[in-house]
Design a protein around this motif. Structure first.
Motif, mmCIF file in Angstrom:
data_model
loop_
_atom_site.group_PDB
_atom_site.id
_atom_site.type_symbol
_atom_site.label_atom_id
_atom_site.label_comp_id
_atom_site.label_asym_id
_atom_site.label_seq_id
_atom_site.Cartn_x
_atom_site.Cartn_y
_atom_site.Cartn_z
ATOM 1 N N TYR A 162 16.865 47.891 43.511
ATOM 2 C CA TYR A 162 15.965 47.934 44.652
ATOM 3 C C TYR A 162 16.703 48.167 45.967
ATOM 4 O O TYR A 162 16.174 47.873 47.034
ATOM 5 C CB TYR A 162 15.112 46.669 44.705
ATOM 6 N N GLY A 163 17.918 48.695 45.879
ATOM 7 C CA GLY A 163 18.570 49.234 47.063
ATOM 8 C C GLY A 163 19.622 48.394 47.730
ATOM 9 O O GLY A 163 20.148 48.785 48.778
ATOM 10 N N LEU A 164 19.987 47.232 47.166
ATOM 11 C CA LEU A 164 21.003 46.409 47.812
ATOM 12 C C LEU A 164 22.387 47.010 47.587
ATOM 13 O O LEU A 164 22.711 47.464 46.488
ATOM 14 C CB LEU A 164 20.959 44.989 47.254
ATOM 15 N N ASP A 165 23.197 47.022 48.638
ATOM 16 C CA ASP A 165 24.572 47.525 48.540
ATOM 17 C C ASP A 165 25.576 46.392 48.331
ATOM 18 O O ASP A 165 26.498 46.517 47.532
ATOM 19 C CB ASP A 165 24.954 48.281 49.821
ATOM 20 N N ASP A 166 25.399 45.303 49.076
ATOM 21 C CA ASP A 166 26.372 44.218 49.083
ATOM 22 C C ASP A 166 25.715 42.929 48.601
ATOM 23 O O ASP A 166 24.596 42.596 49.009
ATOM 24 C CB ASP A 166 26.939 44.020 50.492
ATOM 25 N N LEU A 167 26.424 42.204 47.745
ATOM 26 C CA LEU A 167 25.873 41.014 47.094
ATOM 27 C C LEU A 167 26.669 39.772 47.467
ATOM 28 O O LEU A 167 27.900 39.763 47.365
ATOM 29 C CB LEU A 167 25.939 41.168 45.567
ATOM 30 N N PHE A 168 25.970 38.739 47.872
ATOM 31 C CA PHE A 168 26.569 37.430 48.124
ATOM 32 C C PHE A 168 25.801 36.369 47.343
ATOM 33 O O PHE A 168 24.590 36.501 47.141
ATOM 34 C CB PHE A 168 26.470 37.049 49.606
ATOM 35 N N PHE A 169 26.480 35.320 46.947
ATOM 36 C CA PHE A 169 25.766 34.117 46.537
ATOM 37 C C PHE A 169 25.374 33.372 47.804
ATOM 38 O O PHE A 169 26.186 33.201 48.715
ATOM 39 C CB PHE A 169 26.635 33.227 45.647
ATOM 40 N N GLY A 170 24.112 32.924 47.868
ATOM 41 C CA GLY A 170 23.710 32.075 48.974
ATOM 42 C C GLY A 170 24.204 30.659 48.771
ATOM 43 O O GLY A 170 24.623 29.983 49.717
ATOM 44 N N ASP A 171 24.163 30.204 47.532
ATOM 45 C CA ASP A 171 24.666 28.863 47.205
ATOM 46 C C ASP A 171 26.178 28.842 47.192
ATOM 47 O O ASP A 171 26.829 29.788 46.730
ATOM 48 C CB ASP A 171 24.146 28.436 45.832
ATOM 49 N N ASP A 172 26.738 27.762 47.689
ATOM 50 C CA ASP A 172 28.197 27.623 47.668
ATOM 51 C C ASP A 172 28.677 27.196 46.280
ATOM 52 O O ASP A 172 27.922 26.685 45.462
ATOM 53 C CB ASP A 172 28.678 26.626 48.725
ATOM 54 N N PHE A 173 29.942 27.459 46.029
ATOM 55 C CA PHE A 173 30.599 27.050 44.789
ATOM 56 C C PHE A 173 29.893 27.576 43.537
ATOM 57 O O PHE A 173 29.730 26.865 42.549
ATOM 58 C CB PHE A 173 30.743 25.525 44.714
ATOM 59 N N ALA A 174 29.465 28.831 43.582
ATOM 60 C CA ALA A 174 28.995 29.469 42.349
ATOM 61 C C ALA A 174 30.103 29.386 41.308
ATOM 62 O O ALA A 174 31.297 29.376 41.645
ATOM 63 C CB ALA A 174 28.629 30.926 42.620
ATOM 64 N N SER A 175 29.728 29.305 40.044
ATOM 65 C CA SER A 175 30.720 29.113 38.986
ATOM 66 C C SER A 175 31.594 30.354 38.819
ATOM 67 O O SER A 175 31.175 31.480 39.161
ATOM 68 C CB SER A 175 30.029 28.805 37.662
ATOM 69 N N PRO A 176 32.818 30.187 38.271
ATOM 70 C CA PRO A 176 33.661 31.355 37.986
ATOM 71 C C PRO A 176 32.959 32.378 37.101
ATOM 72 O O PRO A 176 33.132 33.583 37.281
ATOM 73 C CB PRO A 176 34.880 30.746 37.280
ATOM 74 N N GLU A 177 32.147 31.890 36.152
ATOM 75 C CA GLU A 177 31.418 32.803 35.261
ATOM 76 C C GLU A 177 30.393 33.625 36.050
ATOM 77 O O GLU A 177 30.234 34.829 35.816
ATOM 78 C CB GLU A 177 30.723 32.015 34.154
ATOM 79 N N GLU A 178 29.694 32.978 36.991
ATOM 80 C CA GLU A 178 28.717 33.703 37.804
ATOM 81 C C GLU A 178 29.405 34.724 38.706
ATOM 82 O O GLU A 178 28.918 35.851 38.883
ATOM 83 C CB GLU A 178 27.909 32.724 38.657
ATOM 84 N N LEU A 179 30.531 34.335 39.285
ATOM 85 C CA LEU A 179 31.267 35.265 40.145
ATOM 86 C C LEU A 179 31.713 36.488 39.352
ATOM 87 O O LEU A 179 31.622 37.621 39.836
ATOM 88 C CB LEU A 179 32.473 34.564 40.760
ATOM 89 N N LYS A 180 32.173 36.255 38.139
ATOM 90 C CA LYS A 180 32.603 37.380 37.309
ATOM 91 C C LYS A 180 31.418 38.268 36.943
ATOM 92 O O LYS A 180 31.550 39.505 36.866
ATOM 93 C CB LYS A 180 33.298 36.892 36.042
#
Length: 360
Positions: free
Chosen positions: A217-235
């Protein structure tokens, strides 16, 4: 401007600088290149925020990360700074300054011409065609501007997917990049603690599926809004390829066909169909034996192949978008996992797609 894949850290809400450093090290190890923060959380401890934010930013910079943070009249007052004194924010380690409220259009345009290298970030949800034309006429510096959506801490306040896509399309028409936020399913920021996504339907969606849908749907850049996302989620968000939609599939048959299919980039040959997603046929289709695959009533998410009885379409791979009757000329290969089924609704353009194995 490089593509951003970001984690989030918020100073002054009970996490130590050592915990932040460990998280940034994990994030950097999988390729995360940005961290989002805020200088205006009402629940933050002022003294801890003043102490830890510059230290956190310095650590992030040591890993080559961009530091992106909210700035508002509240944060300026907290730090005893002039709202327009970007040199002070630069000294604190800010690379992207998200100007929330308190700036006139003229001041926003002037800010994009700062000589400190700070990229000015604006709320994507506020963008309208008339407003974009106004700030462009005022002389906005396109080289130092970035748009990013809000995240929404309360349930049922996030954007509808269609609204989100329309905003992104508008900004792209004017040549701007746009970022947004995903919710972590592992660690959610205190206070509301129901995730911090931009799109409401992503609030409880796994990161891999939500990231792909946001990109569709057109997003270029992705951030987690929640802090301390897990290493698995970051990957997971690092594994997303903007050019290829990846479906996790559980195979029902093994052998040459499945080996050929898994990981292969397929090309959507016709888009806009309600019932199926079609891959290219002919030279790009599978040319081995397809008649060993069994036929049955087809269900949403089934991955199928056209058998040799369909002649020129033999070897065409299809994904079922909604339940269909049995067809003896169509064989079943496997099924997309439930978590990835929302992508069948979002597959709105002629992108490439592929399947990877999920045996869980």
């Amino acid at each position: 401007m490089k593509t951003l894949r970001g984690t989030a850290l918020y100073c002054g809400i009970g996490k130590s600088i050592d915990e932040m450093k460990a998280h940034l090290e994990q994030a950097a190890s999988v390729g995360i290149n940005a961290v989002f923060s805020s200088l205006q959380l009402p629940e933050s401890n002022r003294d801890e925020l003043l102490r830890d934010f510059p230290r956190m930013a310095q650590i992030a910079h040591s890993y080559g990360m961009i530091v992106d943070t909210d700035i508002s009249p509240r944060s300026a007052k907290l730090f005893g700074l002039d709202l327009h004194d970007f040199a002070a924010f630069k000294q604190m380690g800010v690379d992207y300054a998200r100007l929330d409220y308190g700036y006139s259009d003229e001041a926003l345009v002037e800010a994009t011409h700062n000589t400190l290298g700070i990229t000015i970030e604006l709320n994507a949800a506020h963008a309208t065609e008339a407003w974009l034309q106004k700030v462009i006429a005022l002389g906005i510096n396109r080289e130092q501007i970035h748009f990013c959506h809000n995240y929404y801490p309360m349930r049922y306040t996030g954007l509808r997917l269609e609204e989100f896509g329309a905003i992104n399309d508008l900004l792209h028409r004017y040549g701007f990049r746009v970022g947004g936020f995903l919710a972590s399913q592992i660690h959610q920021r205190p206070a509301c603690a129901v995730g911090l996504p931009t799109v409401e339907r992503h609030r409880e969606m796994n990161a891999f599926t939500a990231a792909q849908e946001a990109i569709l749907y057109g997003l270029d850049d992705l951030f987690f809004g929640d802090d301390f996302a897990s290493p698995e989620e970051l990957k997971l968000i690092m594994d997303v390829d903007p050019e290829v939609v990846t479906f996790r599939m559980r195979p029902f048959v093994e052998g040459e066909l499945t080996q050929w299919l898994l990981g292969r980039r397929l090309y959507q040959t016709q888009h806009g169909l309600d019932n199926i997603i079609r891959s290219s046929f002919g030279e790009l289709a599978y040319h081995g034996d397809t008649d060993f695959t069994f036929s049955c009533q087809r269900h949403r998410g089934d991955v199928t192949v056209c058998k040799s009885t369909l002649w020129r379409y033999a070897g065409e791979i299809e994904i079922v978008r909604q339940d269909l009757p049995r067809d003896m000329s169509i064989g079943l290969i496997g099924r997309i996992i439930d978590e990835d089924l929302p992508l069948l609704e979002s597959f709105r353009s002629a992108k490439q797609f592929r399947f990877i194995r999920d045996d869980q």
